[in-house]
Each structure stands twice: as structure tokens, then as C-alpha cells.
Scaffold this motif. Sequence first.
Motif, mmCIF file in Angstrom:
data_model
loop_
_atom_site.group_PDB
_atom_site.id
_atom_site.type_symbol
_atom_site.label_atom_id
_atom_site.label_comp_id
_atom_site.label_asym_id
_atom_site.label_seq_id
_atom_site.Cartn_x
_atom_site.Cartn_y
_atom_site.Cartn_z
ATOM 1 N N ARG A 28 0.833 -1.199 0.000
ATOM 2 C CA ARG A 28 0.000 0.000 0.000
ATOM 3 C C ARG A 28 0.870 1.253 0.000
ATOM 4 O O ARG A 28 0.526 2.258 -0.616
ATOM 5 C CB ARG A 28 -0.923 0.006 1.221
ATOM 6 C CG ARG A 28 -2.117 -0.922 1.083
ATOM 7 C CD ARG A 28 -2.877 -0.970 2.411
ATOM 8 N NE ARG A 28 -4.217 -1.528 2.262
ATOM 9 C CZ ARG A 28 -4.480 -2.812 2.192
ATOM 10 N NH1 ARG A 28 -3.501 -3.681 2.218
ATOM 11 N NH2 ARG A 28 -5.730 -3.246 2.069
ATOM 12 N N CYS A 29 1.996 1.205 0.723
ATOM 13 C CA CYS A 29 2.879 2.378 0.782
ATOM 14 C C CYS A 29 3.458 2.675 -0.591
ATOM 15 O O CYS A 29 3.420 3.814 -1.070
ATOM 16 C CB CYS A 29 3.993 2.134 1.794
ATOM 17 S SG CYS A 29 4.908 0.609 1.519
ATOM 18 N N MET A 53 11.743 -1.389 4.108
ATOM 19 C CA MET A 53 11.436 -2.231 5.277
ATOM 20 C C MET A 53 11.964 -3.656 5.093
ATOM 21 O O MET A 53 12.551 -4.245 6.001
ATOM 22 C CB MET A 53 9.907 -2.276 5.510
ATOM 23 C CG MET A 53 9.347 -0.995 6.030
ATOM 24 S SD MET A 53 10.141 -0.552 7.589
ATOM 25 C CE MET A 53 10.621 1.130 7.280
ATOM 26 N N PRO A 76 -1.126 0.204 6.807
ATOM 27 C CA PRO A 76 -2.179 -0.261 7.721
ATOM 28 C C PRO A 76 -1.678 -0.612 9.117
ATOM 29 O O PRO A 76 -2.476 -0.802 10.019
ATOM 30 C CB PRO A 76 -2.729 -1.499 7.009
ATOM 31 C CG PRO A 76 -1.655 -1.953 6.106
ATOM 32 C CD PRO A 76 -0.874 -0.745 5.714
HETATM 33 S S1 SF4 Z 1 2.828 -3.085 5.759
HETATM 34 FE FE1 SF4 Z 1 3.178 -0.896 5.543
HETATM 35 S S2 SF4 Z 1 5.346 -0.759 5.002
HETATM 36 FE FE2 SF4 Z 1 4.773 -2.873 4.645
HETATM 37 S S3 SF4 Z 1 4.196 -2.941 2.492
HETATM 38 FE FE3 SF4 Z 1 2.303 -2.589 3.654
HETATM 39 S S4 SF4 Z 1 2.077 -0.354 3.654
HETATM 40 FE FE4 SF4 Z 1 4.203 -0.804 3.093
#
Ligand code: SF4
Length: 422
Positions: A293-294, A313, A363
Motif C-alpha cells: 500500500r505504501c 522495510m 495499515p
Molecule cells: S505493511 Fe506498511 S510498510 Fe509494509 S508494504 Fe504494507 S504499507 Fe508498506
Amino acid sequence: MALSLGLFTFTVFRLISFFKLTKTAFPIDRISERLGILALVAFGQSKILRRPMIGLMHALVYWGFLVITVGSMEMIIDGLTGKERVLSFMGPVYSFITTSGDLFAAFIIFACFAFLIRRHVMRVKRFSGVEMTAKSSADATMALSMIIILMVSLIGMNAGYLAVYGPDAAGYYPVAKYLAPMIAPENAHFVHEANWWIHIATIFVFMNILPYSKHFHIFMSMPNVFLTNLKPMTQLANMESVTREVKLMMDPNTAFAPPAEDVPPPERFGVKDVEDVTWKNYTDALTCTECGRCTSVCPANITGKLLSPRKIMIDVRKRMSVKGPGLAKDSNYTDEKSLVGDYISTEELWACTTCNACVQECPVNIDHVSLIVDMRRNLVMEESNAPAELVQMFANIENNGSPWQFSPDDRMNWADGIIAKQ
Ligand code: SF4
Ligand code: SF4
């Protein structure tokens, strides 16, 4: 159970040894505010539900897991004590738990198949990217398959239980009650026992695989949401050591004072490798669900730059699993590589606009930006590695006291003539 808990304990100690390598972040205060965020974002799934259709499916799976966990606890107590359905003394509450658990199990099977179709047939765009390797996809497929096995065996166990105990069965099972009549009486005991063992064995295997996969978010998302950085999203943390020096310089009484002896000089400016990240950065990395989502809202990524906040991440997690074991044994351990440079390129880091869209959208309240900024701080302050435009601006600030190429004495030139006329 002993083997499974033993392995899990080993993993927990391994993670603790990694956390010991990290730096401090912020104090865990404002507990009531944190509990409010936990209720809204974790239990309420408020951010997931921003995408209504798929969000609702995920939320129902999450809520289902919460209910089914109660049943799993009961199974463990049953197994240890040799009893059957020890929580049945709760009467109507027990019926509510078994009813919702049975319904949720059926829904979760449906949802997991839908998730598999989205991933492998519809090929949703945010599941792709350089960081999404074949292992990431295999990891997701394996976890979804195990969840399906868990839910099928749960319903199978309930159906077997109904077939064995008939009207004496405790609780209510709206799905399993339609399957129970299909089980021949001579097979009922076997169906019940076999599904019980498949279910409990899968739980114990699953809990030991999770910490090594993206599905570790099942454990980590609630703590991570509770530990959300409560500062306004755009507020960057100052570097304490630099702030102190600047304050000393600005104070005429201390400008020429020798450095305070009780304050050790910083070992490192910003983040270069995984031992420089804070415990919050590492908690974020462990929590990342790789949902994308990011990255899907990142303006840098959308406009074709290399940056993907999800990759940041994943790289921290990967780097810790590579360097962490060596560092835990020897604090001087090095493999001649570093997070910045070998895992994350300078091009990725400088592509970030610090808009915080990724943080807003995540999220599980992961904060990518503070880490990206800290890595850039290291590039600037230790490597003098910054884009030419910024280097020019730094020089201007140093020489002119402003980002522009003009002397502060010329600041009022624009008013020449105007003032004279008046
Ligand atoms: S959990 Fe957060 S940081 Fe990891 S892919 Fe999804 S939106 Fe991105
Ligand atoms: S803050 Fe940086 S990484 Fe996050 S969405 Fe904006 S540009 Fe992308």
C-alpha cells in the motif's frame, strides 16, 4: 507442544539479541492515546478498510482469527488435560464463540482462496516490484495454504465432534452441523481425532514459520500499532548531539567553551548499517506485511523512480538477519557490506520527497520516513554524499546564512528606489 514452544523460544531469544543491537527511539508514554490508536487501527482495522472490498475481507479474517484463537487455547487445555471442550461451562458465551468461530472459519477459507486468486491469477500490481521476489510470493502462498488447512481441519473437527456426541455436544456449529450427518458413525471418532491432530499440529508448525516470513505481522502488528510514533507525521527528530552543539554555538556565554566532558561524542551520524537503526525501525521492519500500500501511493515510485518504501522495510529485515547473528556474538563484526550502499542505494534514498504518503497509508503504522531521513543524514554528514543541488544549498547556508547564492547584505536590494521614492 514442548518442541514447538522450544523452537519458538529460540526464535524469540534470537530476535531479542537483534533488538539489543538497536538504538533508542522515543519514550513509550501517553498510554491512553496509544490504546485508542490500537483500538482504532488494529482492532478496528480502520486503515485497512480504506479500500472497502478487500479491506473488509482482510478485517473479517483478522476478527475471525481473534475468535478462533480462543478455540485454539481451549484445544491446548483439552490436549493437556485429556478433557473435551473445557470451556463449555461458559454456556451461552461458549455457544457464541463456537458459532462465530465456525462461521468465521468458513469465511476465512473463502477469503484465502480469493487472496490466492488475486495474487496468482489477477496479478494485482502492488504485489509486484523488485523487492517482491519468488520467495515473497512462495511465502504468501504457503501461509495462505496453511491457513486454509487450519480452517478446513477446524470445521472437520467440529463436524466429527457433532457426529460423535450428537445432541450432547456443547456449543453451536452452524456450518459443521450440515457436514456431521455425512460422516458414518463408525468413522466419527477417527474424523474428530484426525482433524484435531491436523489442526493442532498445523498451529504449532505455523507459529514457528511465521517469525521467518512476512506473516509475522500476525504477531507484530498490534505491538507496532501500540508503539506508533505519536509526533506529527512531518516532524523530523533532531539529532541530539548536533542540536546541543548548535545551541552552544548560539549562546555567547558558551560559544568558546570546551566541549562538555560528560557527553560522549556520537559514534555515528544517522543510519549507515543495521546496528544504527532504532528499535522502532526494526519493529517496523518485522511488522511489514509486504502489502505494497505504501509503494502504491509513493509519488517517487509512481513517477518511475527506484524508491519503494516497502523495499526499505524488507531490506532492514533482510540485513538484520544477515548481520545480526555475527553482531550479537561480536560487536565489531563486519562483513564489509552495509545497509546503505549494498542493500539500499543512494538513488533510492534521494528520491524520497518526505511527503509521508507511505506512513499515512500503511495499515500497521510503519514510519518509513524517519529511517530514510536518518540514512540521508549519514550520507550527508559522514560521506558528504548529496545531490549537487543540495551541496550548493549547503554551501550557501554555510556562507550566506540562506539557501540562496546572495550575500545577506544584498537582501534588501529589491527595495532600492522604492524606499528612496517614499
Ligand atoms: S505493511 Fe506498511 S510498510 Fe509494509 S508494504 Fe504494507 S504499507 Fe508498506
Ligand atoms: S515519504 Fe518518501 S517514500 Fe514515503 S511516499 Fe513520500 S516519497 Fe515515497
